[in-house]
Design a protein around this motif. Structure first.
Motif, mmCIF file in Angstrom:
data_model
loop_
_atom_site.group_PDB
_atom_site.id
_atom_site.type_symbol
_atom_site.label_atom_id
_atom_site.label_comp_id
_atom_site.label_asym_id
_atom_site.label_seq_id
_atom_site.Cartn_x
_atom_site.Cartn_y
_atom_site.Cartn_z
ATOM 1 N N GLN A 40 87.797 -22.750 53.079
ATOM 2 C CA GLN A 40 86.593 -22.402 53.827
ATOM 3 C C GLN A 40 86.943 -21.927 55.237
ATOM 4 O OE1 GLN A 40 84.704 -26.179 53.488
ATOM 5 N NE2 GLN A 40 83.733 -25.705 51.525
ATOM 6 N N LEU A 41 87.896 -22.596 55.871
ATOM 7 C CA LEU A 41 88.320 -22.185 57.209
ATOM 8 C C LEU A 41 88.953 -20.795 57.162
ATOM 9 C CD1 LEU A 41 89.877 -25.529 58.482
ATOM 10 C CD2 LEU A 41 87.789 -24.451 59.344
ATOM 11 N N SER A 42 89.808 -20.573 56.187
ATOM 12 C CA SER A 42 90.483 -19.276 56.046
ATOM 13 C C SER A 42 89.489 -18.152 55.816
ATOM 14 C CB SER A 42 91.489 -19.319 54.891
ATOM 15 O OG SER A 42 92.522 -20.221 55.183
ATOM 16 N N SER A 43 88.416 -18.433 55.103
ATOM 17 C CA SER A 43 87.436 -17.384 54.814
ATOM 18 C C SER A 43 86.617 -17.002 56.042
ATOM 19 C CB SER A 43 86.501 -17.828 53.687
ATOM 20 O OG SER A 43 85.632 -18.851 54.130
ATOM 21 N N ARG A 44 86.642 -17.807 57.081
ATOM 22 C CA ARG A 44 85.874 -17.520 58.292
ATOM 23 C C ARG A 44 86.693 -16.868 59.401
ATOM 24 N NH1 ARG A 44 80.845 -20.272 58.867
ATOM 25 N NH2 ARG A 44 80.366 -21.468 57.024
ATOM 26 N N THR A 45 87.992 -16.697 59.147
ATOM 27 C CA THR A 45 88.860 -16.153 60.186
ATOM 28 C C THR A 45 89.739 -15.031 59.640
ATOM 29 O OG1 THR A 45 90.668 -17.692 59.735
ATOM 30 C CG2 THR A 45 89.007 -18.415 61.309
ATOM 31 N N ASN A 46 90.267 -14.248 60.552
ATOM 32 C CA ASN A 46 91.263 -13.235 60.212
ATOM 33 C C ASN A 46 92.572 -13.570 60.913
ATOM 34 O OD1 ASN A 46 89.727 -11.416 58.530
ATOM 35 N ND2 ASN A 46 88.560 -10.956 60.364
ATOM 36 N N PHE A 47 92.847 -14.851 61.032
ATOM 37 C CA PHE A 47 94.098 -15.330 61.587
ATOM 38 C C PHE A 47 94.551 -16.526 60.759
ATOM 39 C CE2 PHE A 47 90.662 -17.086 64.222
ATOM 40 C CZ PHE A 47 90.900 -18.450 64.165
ATOM 41 N N PRO A 48 95.801 -16.939 60.894
ATOM 42 C CA PRO A 48 96.348 -17.976 60.002
ATOM 43 C C PRO A 48 95.673 -19.342 60.143
ATOM 44 C CG PRO A 48 98.109 -16.858 61.199
ATOM 45 C CD PRO A 48 96.814 -16.397 61.792
ATOM 46 N N VAL A 49 95.516 -19.984 59.004
ATOM 47 C CA VAL A 49 95.068 -21.375 58.942
ATOM 48 C C VAL A 49 96.146 -22.130 58.171
ATOM 49 C CG1 VAL A 49 93.294 -22.979 58.160
ATOM 50 C CG2 VAL A 49 92.636 -20.694 58.943
ATOM 51 N N TYR A 50 96.750 -23.096 58.828
ATOM 52 C CA TYR A 50 97.822 -23.873 58.222
ATOM 53 C C TYR A 50 97.313 -25.258 57.860
ATOM 54 C CZ TYR A 50 100.671 -20.196 60.225
ATOM 55 O OH TYR A 50 101.197 -18.980 60.553
ATOM 56 N N GLN A 51 97.938 -25.835 56.852
ATOM 57 C CA GLN A 51 97.546 -27.165 56.410
ATOM 58 C C GLN A 51 98.550 -28.191 56.904
ATOM 59 O OE1 GLN A 51 94.730 -28.325 54.735
ATOM 60 N NE2 GLN A 51 95.672 -30.224 55.448
ATOM 61 N N ASP A 52 98.074 -29.154 57.683
ATOM 62 C CA ASP A 52 98.923 -30.276 58.096
ATOM 63 C C ASP A 52 99.096 -31.202 56.899
ATOM 64 O OD1 ASP A 52 100.463 -31.857 59.714
ATOM 65 O OD2 ASP A 52 98.811 -32.623 60.929
ATOM 66 N N THR A 53 100.216 -31.893 56.855
ATOM 67 C CA THR A 53 100.503 -32.844 55.775
ATOM 68 C C THR A 53 101.116 -34.100 56.376
ATOM 69 O OG1 THR A 53 102.756 -32.061 55.433
ATOM 70 C CG2 THR A 53 101.008 -30.940 54.167
ATOM 71 N N ASN A 54 101.241 -35.117 55.565
ATOM 72 C CA ASN A 54 101.916 -36.330 56.033
ATOM 73 C C ASN A 54 103.365 -36.050 56.398
ATOM 74 O OD1 ASN A 54 99.744 -38.115 55.866
ATOM 75 N ND2 ASN A 54 100.077 -38.451 53.685
ATOM 76 N N ALA A 55 104.002 -35.128 55.680
ATOM 77 C CA ALA A 55 105.398 -34.795 55.955
ATOM 78 C C ALA A 55 105.540 -34.051 57.283
ATOM 79 C CB ALA A 55 105.975 -33.956 54.817
ATOM 80 N N ILE A 56 104.601 -33.161 57.584
ATOM 81 C CA ILE A 56 104.664 -32.385 58.825
ATOM 82 C C ILE A 56 104.084 -33.188 59.987
ATOM 83 C CG2 ILE A 56 103.900 -30.298 59.996
ATOM 84 C CD1 ILE A 56 103.760 -28.992 57.185
ATOM 85 N N ASN A 57 102.877 -33.677 59.819
ATOM 86 C CA ASN A 57 102.189 -34.516 60.805
ATOM 87 C C ASN A 57 102.184 -33.880 62.196
ATOM 88 O OD1 ASN A 57 100.650 -36.668 61.516
ATOM 89 N ND2 ASN A 57 102.338 -38.129 61.577
#
Length: 114
Positions: A40-57
């Motif tokens: 949903q976030l990606s569909s509202r923007t024309n710039f990158p949306v990254y997903q945070d994870t427990n590994a990246i944090n």
């Protein structure tokens, strides 16, 4: 609210592009607690949306959290940290901070004026 913030950031980005400020980059790091929102976030923007994870944090590493805004200058130096709720776009602090970071040579980088 995240969806509105994303759409609002896209609006700000488009305004900068319309004024010839094309070298400003935007990105969103989606909260690891809400991975279902990334589409949903990606569909509202024309710039990158990254997903945070427990590994990246990433938010923990940046000492930030959901809905905080971090603004870096062109040299990669953190120049503004805007915590929630001050980061809400209706307060215009985020837009002001982006403009200030763009217009200030905080790190001594050479600015090209046209």
């Amino acid at each position: 609210m995240c969806q509105q913030q994303a759409a609002g950031l896209e609006t700000i980005r488009q305004e900068y592009i319309a004024h010839g400020r094309t070298e400003i980059s935007f990105m969103i790091v989606n909260s690891k607690e809400a991975p279902e929102q990334i589409g949903q976030l990606s569909s509202r923007t024309n710039f990158p949306v990254y997903q945070d994870t427990n590994a990246i944090n990433i938010w923990n590493k940046l000492n930030g959290g959901k809905d905080d805004v971090l603004i870096y200058d062109r040299c990669g130096k953190l120049v503004y940290f805007i915590p929630f709720p001050s980061s809400l776009l209706r307060y215009h602090l985020t837009d002001w901070a982006i403009r200030t970071a763009y217009d200030t040579d905080a790190c001594g980088c050479q600015r090209k004026y046209t």
